[in-house]
Scaffold this motif. Structure first.
Motif: not given
Length: 117
Positions: A73-80, A87-99
């Motif tokens: 469900p997560l659209c993983f992006i490296e910058s805003l 599209c990935m499964l968010p398995t760590s908080c590092e993956m969403v830190r950007i938000h």
């Protein structure tokens, strides 16, 4: 006779504070996306959906080209301002830190589920 609902009743939920509402979902105030909670999959989907709702405002510029599947469900992006995501499964908080600093649903959900990241 007046009937009182449980902690999860609509009446209770409509009157409780924000702190009381989020406490059951992250009771230890820990970074929770990678922990072995029985309901971690629900937290991961909630995080992914929050990011999807935020990115949906981008219209055609959506980095993942639209909705991600429920199992990733997560659209993983490296910058805003990324133009491509995955599209990935968010398995760590590092993956969403950007938000974390965003004034968006994704920002609120990141701060709720990843308070230490």
């Amino acid at each position: 006779a007046q009937v009182e609902g449980s902690r999860w009743s609509l009446r209770t939920k409509s009157t409780e504070s924000t702190e009381a509402a989020v406490q059951p979902w992250n009771p230890m105030c820990a970074d929770s996306l990678g922990l072995e909670y029985a309901y971690v999959d629900m937290l991961q989907r909630a995080m992914g959906q929050a990011v999807q709702e935020t990115l949906a405002t981008m219209g055609d510029a959506h980095p993942c080209g639209g909705q991600c599947a429920s199992y990733k469900p997560l659209c993983f992006i490296e910058s805003l301002n990324a133009t491509r995501g995955e599209c990935m499964l968010p398995t760590s908080c590092e993956m969403v830190r950007i938000h974390c600093g965003e004034n968006t649903i994704a920002g609120v959900r990141t701060r709720q589920l990843c308070p230490h990241t």
